[in-house]
Structures are given as C-alpha cells and as structure tokens.
Design an enzyme around this catalytic site. Sequence first.
Site, PDB file in Angstrom:
ATOM      1  N   CYS A  98       0.851  -1.190   0.000  1.00 42.17           N
ATOM      2  CA  CYS A  98       0.000   0.000   0.000  1.00 42.17           C
ATOM      3  C   CYS A  98       0.888   1.241   0.000  1.00 42.17           C
ATOM      4  CB  CYS A  98      -0.873  -0.013   1.256  1.00 42.17           C
ATOM      5  SG  CYS A  98      -1.994   1.390   1.386  1.00 42.17           S
ATOM      6  N   HIS A 140      -9.133  -4.010  -1.517  1.00 43.96           N
ATOM      7  CA  HIS A 140      -8.133  -3.211  -0.793  1.00 43.96           C
ATOM      8  C   HIS A 140      -8.474  -1.718  -0.883  1.00 43.96           C
ATOM      9  CE1 HIS A 140      -3.755  -2.222   0.240  1.00 43.96           C
ATOM     10  NE2 HIS A 140      -4.233  -1.068  -0.206  1.00 43.96           N
ATOM     11  N   GLU A 141      -8.812  -1.259  -2.090  1.00 42.42           N
ATOM     12  CA  GLU A 141      -9.090   0.179  -2.266  1.00 42.42           C
ATOM     13  C   GLU A 141     -10.373   0.583  -1.550  1.00 42.42           C
ATOM     14  OE1 GLU A 141      -6.789   1.992  -3.174  1.00 42.42           O
ATOM     15  OE2 GLU A 141      -5.549   0.395  -4.005  1.00 42.42           O
ATOM     16  N   HIS A 144     -10.069   1.262   2.083  1.00 41.02           N
ATOM     17  CA  HIS A 144      -9.584   2.596   2.452  1.00 41.02           C
ATOM     18  C   HIS A 144     -10.747   3.547   2.726  1.00 41.02           C
ATOM     19  CE1 HIS A 144      -5.229   2.537   2.038  1.00 41.02           C
ATOM     20  NE2 HIS A 144      -5.314   1.894   0.875  1.00 41.02           N
TER      21      HIS A 144
HETATM   22 NI    NI Z   1      -3.684   0.968  -0.084  1.00 40.26          NI
END
Ligand code: NI
Length: 172
Positions: A98, A140-141, A144
């Site tokens: 990341c 994953h995004e 966030h």
């Molecule tokens: Ni990330």
Amino acid sequence: MSERTILRMGDPRLLRVARVVEEADWSSIPELLEDMRDSMDAAGGTGLAAPQIGVDLRVVIFEVAADRDGGIEVPLTVLINPQIDVVNATLEPGLEGCLSVPGMRGVVDRPVAISYTGVDENHQSIHRQASGFHARVVQHEVDHLDGILYPMRIKDLSLFGFSDELTQRPGT
Ligand code: NI
C-alpha cells in the site's frame, strides 16, 4: 495537475469512514481524479483511494497490468461510491502492499470472487465481476473508504514485513 502527498499509516485521516459523493461534490471530482492519477503514477501504485491524499470522499482508482492476473488486464478504472458484493466467500491468501505503508508487504486473506458497482467520472454505471488479483485490488481500495488499512486485516503477523526482506510469498 498536481502530485499530492500520500498520507502514511498513523495519520488519523486514513481511519475515517469516507463520505458518499453527492451531487454537490461533482464539481470537485475532475481535479481530484487528476491529482489521484498523478499521485498514483508518481508513486508507482496499482490503486489509490481519495482518503490517501486527505480527501474525505468515496472515490478510488486502480488498474491491473496484464502480467499481474494471468493475463487479465484491467484498464485504469475510476469508481465513485463503490459497492462490493461477495460472490465466492472462499478466502485466498495474497501479498499486498500500500502506498500508505511504504516499503512493506503482508499476506491478507480475501474472498476470491466479488462483483462491484459504482459510477465512473462520466456518471456512467459500472458493474463488473472480479476474481483473483483484480478482486483483491478492488477490496483493498474500498477498504480505504471505510478507514481500513491492509495491516489491520493480517491474521498472521509473521507474514508482514519489509518487501526486500520477505521470502515467503503465498498467493503470489
Ligand atoms: Ni492501499
């Protein structure tokens, strides 16, 4: 266009649940996307979420190169107000990194197949199926946007470390 500073883990702005993009926010979206692309390209990432440059909105961008997912290439995609549905909840381990956790990698278990929806920069609906690395990147995004960084999902911290020291690479 401008490259923005990418916030690093520890910055409390990365832990917020980001705000849904509403009609009044759309005027700021073109400049935000340009800054996100410039910042991602400069840092050499696969994806970036608006909170990583300190912008509290549910916007992510990502792309998957052909050599990352058995030849399946995903062109640069803008996803605004994304939603994920798990299609196959079987968990698969895979190595993640990341831009907000520079120099590190860790193994995270994620569902192997999802579908996702959202709108792109032209208000066009997106609805896609994803598996493998593509599914991992999207999860994953979108994490966030909910204030979740991948180290928070690592179950076995022996599989978390500096990229250039890690020798175990399950899932890759
Ligand atoms: Ni990330």
